[in-house]
Design a protein around this motif. Structure first.
Motif, PDB file in Angstrom:
ATOM      1  N   GLY A   7       0.800  -1.212   0.000  1.00 24.12           N
ATOM      2  CA  GLY A   7       0.000   0.000   0.000  1.00 24.12           C
ATOM      3  C   GLY A   7       0.836   1.267   0.000  1.00 24.12           C
ATOM      4  O   GLY A   7       0.569   2.204  -0.756  1.00 24.12           O
ATOM      5  N   ILE A   8       1.860   1.320   0.842  1.00 23.92           N
ATOM      6  CA  ILE A   8       2.664   2.542   0.938  1.00 23.92           C
ATOM      7  C   ILE A   8       3.655   2.627  -0.217  1.00 23.92           C
ATOM      8  O   ILE A   8       3.963   3.727  -0.700  1.00 23.92           O
ATOM      9  N   ALA A   9       4.144   1.482  -0.713  1.00 24.50           N
ATOM     10  CA  ALA A   9       5.132   1.489  -1.791  1.00 24.50           C
ATOM     11  C   ALA A   9       4.554   2.098  -3.056  1.00 24.50           C
ATOM     12  O   ALA A   9       5.231   2.862  -3.759  1.00 24.50           O
TER      13      ALA A   9
ATOM     14  N   MET B  39       3.202  -1.960 -12.072  1.00 26.94           N
ATOM     15  CA  MET B  39       2.294  -1.966 -13.216  1.00 26.94           C
ATOM     16  C   MET B  39       1.377  -0.746 -13.146  1.00 26.94           C
ATOM     17  O   MET B  39       1.004  -0.297 -12.056  1.00 26.94           O
ATOM     18  N   HIS B  40       1.021  -0.256 -14.311  1.00 30.02           N
ATOM     19  CA  HIS B  40      -0.024   0.766 -14.416  1.00 30.02           C
ATOM     20  C   HIS B  40      -1.192   0.138 -15.160  1.00 30.02           C
ATOM     21  O   HIS B  40      -1.031  -0.361 -16.278  1.00 30.02           O
ATOM     22  N   ALA B  41      -2.353   0.117 -14.521  1.00 31.34           N
ATOM     23  CA  ALA B  41      -3.537  -0.501 -15.120  1.00 31.34           C
ATOM     24  C   ALA B  41      -4.647   0.530 -15.253  1.00 31.34           C
ATOM     25  O   ALA B  41      -4.805   1.405 -14.403  1.00 31.34           O
TER      26      ALA B  41
ATOM     27  N   PHE C 134     -11.268   4.102 -14.637  1.00 34.82           N
ATOM     28  CA  PHE C 134     -10.541   3.741 -13.417  1.00 34.82           C
ATOM     29  C   PHE C 134      -9.092   3.483 -13.784  1.00 34.82           C
ATOM     30  O   PHE C 134      -8.801   2.974 -14.870  1.00 34.82           O
ATOM     31  N   GLU C 135      -8.180   3.840 -12.877  1.00 32.00           N
ATOM     32  CA  GLU C 135      -6.773   3.496 -13.064  1.00 32.00           C
ATOM     33  C   GLU C 135      -6.131   3.261 -11.710  1.00 32.00           C
ATOM     34  O   GLU C 135      -6.580   3.795 -10.688  1.00 32.00           O
ATOM     35  N   ALA C 136      -5.087   2.467 -11.701  1.00 33.52           N
ATOM     36  CA  ALA C 136      -4.408   2.141 -10.450  1.00 33.52           C
ATOM     37  C   ALA C 136      -3.019   1.615 -10.755  1.00 33.52           C
ATOM     38  O   ALA C 136      -2.735   1.140 -11.856  1.00 33.52           O
ATOM     39  N   LEU C 137      -2.151   1.689  -9.754  1.00 38.90           N
ATOM     40  CA  LEU C 137      -0.847   1.050  -9.809  1.00 38.90           C
ATOM     41  C   LEU C 137      -0.925  -0.282  -9.070  1.00 38.90           C
ATOM     42  O   LEU C 137      -1.724  -0.447  -8.147  1.00 38.90           O
ATOM     43  N   ALA C 138      -0.091  -1.215  -9.477  1.00 38.90           N
ATOM     44  CA  ALA C 138      -0.009  -2.499  -8.793  1.00 38.90           C
ATOM     45  C   ALA C 138       1.439  -2.935  -8.728  1.00 38.90           C
ATOM     46  O   ALA C 138       2.182  -2.797  -9.697  1.00 38.90           O
ATOM     47  N   MET C 139       1.815  -3.468  -7.582  1.00 42.50           N
ATOM     48  CA  MET C 139       3.169  -3.973  -7.416  1.00 42.50           C
ATOM     49  C   MET C 139       3.204  -5.491  -7.551  1.00 42.50           C
ATOM     50  O   MET C 139       4.191  -6.068  -8.018  1.00 42.50           O
ATOM     51  N   ASN C 140       2.128  -6.156  -7.146  1.00 38.26           N
ATOM     52  CA  ASN C 140       2.028  -7.616  -7.265  1.00 38.26           C
ATOM     53  C   ASN C 140       1.358  -8.042  -8.550  1.00 38.26           C
ATOM     54  O   ASN C 140       1.957  -8.726  -9.368  1.00 38.26           O
ATOM     55  N   ASP C 141       0.082  -7.657  -8.708  1.00 36.55           N
ATOM     56  CA  ASP C 141      -0.686  -8.204  -9.816  1.00 36.55           C
ATOM     57  C   ASP C 141      -1.958  -7.430 -10.095  1.00 36.55           C
ATOM     58  O   ASP C 141      -2.443  -6.657  -9.267  1.00 36.55           O
TER      59      ASP C 141
ATOM     60  N   ASN D   6      -9.060  -6.423  -9.715  1.00 36.21           N
ATOM     61  CA  ASN D   6      -8.382  -6.129  -8.459  1.00 36.21           C
ATOM     62  C   ASN D   6      -6.932  -5.767  -8.733  1.00 36.21           C
ATOM     63  O   ASN D   6      -6.278  -6.400  -9.563  1.00 36.21           O
ATOM     64  N   PHE D   7      -6.436  -4.790  -7.999  1.00 32.53           N
ATOM     65  CA  PHE D   7      -5.079  -4.299  -8.181  1.00 32.53           C
ATOM     66  C   PHE D   7      -4.352  -4.466  -6.843  1.00 32.53           C
ATOM     67  O   PHE D   7      -4.614  -3.722  -5.899  1.00 32.53           O
ATOM     68  N   ASP D   8      -3.498  -5.472  -6.764  1.00 31.42           N
ATOM     69  CA  ASP D   8      -2.870  -5.872  -5.500  1.00 31.42           C
ATOM     70  C   ASP D   8      -3.911  -6.247  -4.448  1.00 31.42           C
ATOM     71  O   ASP D   8      -3.647  -6.174  -3.250  1.00 31.42           O
ATOM     72  N   MET D   9      -5.099  -6.609  -4.875  1.00 31.37           N
ATOM     73  CA  MET D   9      -6.184  -6.998  -3.973  1.00 31.37           C
ATOM     74  C   MET D   9      -6.574  -5.880  -3.018  1.00 31.37           C
ATOM     75  O   MET D   9      -7.244  -6.115  -2.020  1.00 31.37           O
ATOM     76  N   GLN D  10      -6.167  -4.650  -3.319  1.00 31.18           N
ATOM     77  CA  GLN D  10      -6.450  -3.552  -2.405  1.00 31.18           C
ATOM     78  C   GLN D  10      -7.323  -2.466  -3.026  1.00 31.18           C
ATOM     79  O   GLN D  10      -7.847  -1.622  -2.321  1.00 31.18           O
ATOM     80  N   SER D  11      -7.457  -2.480  -4.326  1.00 38.27           N
ATOM     81  CA  SER D  11      -8.375  -1.547  -4.980  1.00 38.27           C
ATOM     82  C   SER D  11      -9.206  -2.352  -5.962  1.00 38.27           C
ATOM     83  O   SER D  11      -8.766  -3.376  -6.478  1.00 38.27           O
ATOM     84  N   LEU D  12     -10.416  -1.906  -6.228  1.00 35.67           N
ATOM     85  CA  LEU D  12     -11.381  -2.740  -6.924  1.00 35.67           C
ATOM     86  C   LEU D  12     -12.164  -1.917  -7.929  1.00 35.67           C
ATOM     87  O   LEU D  12     -12.563  -0.786  -7.659  1.00 35.67           O
ATOM     88  N   ALA D  13     -12.374  -2.500  -9.105  1.00 36.26           N
ATOM     89  CA  ALA D  13     -13.242  -1.882 -10.106  1.00 36.26           C
ATOM     90  C   ALA D  13     -14.244  -2.925 -10.568  1.00 36.26           C
ATOM     91  O   ALA D  13     -13.861  -4.041 -10.931  1.00 36.26           O
TER      92      ALA D  13
END
Length: 300
Positions: A87-89, A138-140, A150-157, A251-258
């Protein structure tokens, strides 16, 4: 010796509070101890605002929102598990703030310093003795009727999957605009090397060393068993279009959702930002795998 880092951000795990607005005494004591240790090394300690509010430590130390930390601090220390770090990264990546992870969770693939040994491990790192590592983000973005919704960053998946009570989802997959296949499955994962030890591991995906510039695309319970995980260059753009299915989400790192509709397109590409991790001297990826995955238990 005094610390190489003058302004240190401290971020803690507080989401497990037993009641609203109150952190467990242990978590508060852990953060207080680390903050006092950093202060004794000559560091100005700045707590992340939510951490400070939930621990009650705002009376003892300065606190800032995440953007303020990125602008002001030259190091971040994250106390918790990988979820806290993810989350913080993502938020600090654009500032290039290096991060050190102290593991207060369970697995901790990217929070690799043991809590009970943090002083011994942190002391030489604060004095400049560490190994530096860069991990890609990742940028999704979700596009609906030609417009980004919707857009989000992801470090895992980035994961597109079905609801818990619905049937399969069908996704049209393209890589760099070239058609790959229509995948019918419970979902599809696009992961970074960091994320290869997360969700993709449970669906049979390979582990990828973090130095490999690649994405991993893995189906979740595919209808056709010949649909297998595939490794792609991280210079490609992956597109997943929702063809059919119900209760589909991204799901973006399982922490944000669209929540997705038929015809929605999810584009995944490499972000311009990386996350910078600092590790103790002698750290290596394979030792982390052995420890976290229980390899060689009972062996030599």
């Amino acid at each position: 010796m005094t610390s190489k880092f003058r302004h240190v951000a401290l971020v803690g795990k507080y989401q497990s509070s037993p009641s609203a607005g109150a952190a467990p005494d242990h978590s508060r004591q852990v953060l207080q101890g680390i903050a006092d240790f950093l202060h004794a090394q000559g560091c100005e300690v700045v707590l992340e605002a939510e951490t400070a509010a939930h621990t009650g430590l705002h009376h003892s130390f300065q606190s800032m929102e995440v953007d303020g930390l990125g602008q002001h601090c030259d190091l971040g220390i994250v106390v918790g598990g990988d979820g806290t770090m993810l989350g913080i990264a993502r938020q600090l990546a654009k500032y290039g703030t290096p991060l050190i992870g102290v593991n207060q969770g369970r697995l901790g693939f990217v929070t690799d310093i043991a809590l009970d040994d943090y002083q011994h491990t942190l002391l030489p790192m604060l004095q400049g003795e560490y190994e530096q590592e860069s991990r890609p983000l990742m940028h999704a973005r979700v596009v609906r009727d030609g417009a980004m919704v919707f857009e989000a960053l992801a470090m895992n998946d980035v994961v597109v999957n079905r609801g818990g009570t619905s049937g399969m989802v069908e996704l049209r997959v393209e890589v760099d605009g070239r058609f790959v296949s229509n995948q019918r499955a419970d979902g599809l994962i696009v992961a970074t090397p960091t994320g290869s030890t997360a969700y993709t591991l449970s669906v049979g995906g390979p582990l990828m060393h973090p130095s490999i510039p690649a994405w991993l695309m893995a189906p979740i319970a595919p209808h056709t068993l010949s649909n297998r995980p595939i490794v792609l260059s991280d210079q490609t753009e992956v597109m997943m279009e929702v063809v059919s299915g119900r209760d589909i989400s991204a799901n973006f790192d399982m922490q944000s959702l669209a929540t997705l509709l038929h015809g929605d397109r999810i584009y995944v590409r490499r972000s311009e930002h990386n996350v910078c991790f600092l590790h103790p001297v002698g750290w290596n990826y394979f030792a982390t795998l052995r420890k976290k995955l229980g390899w060689n238990e009972g062996g030599y």
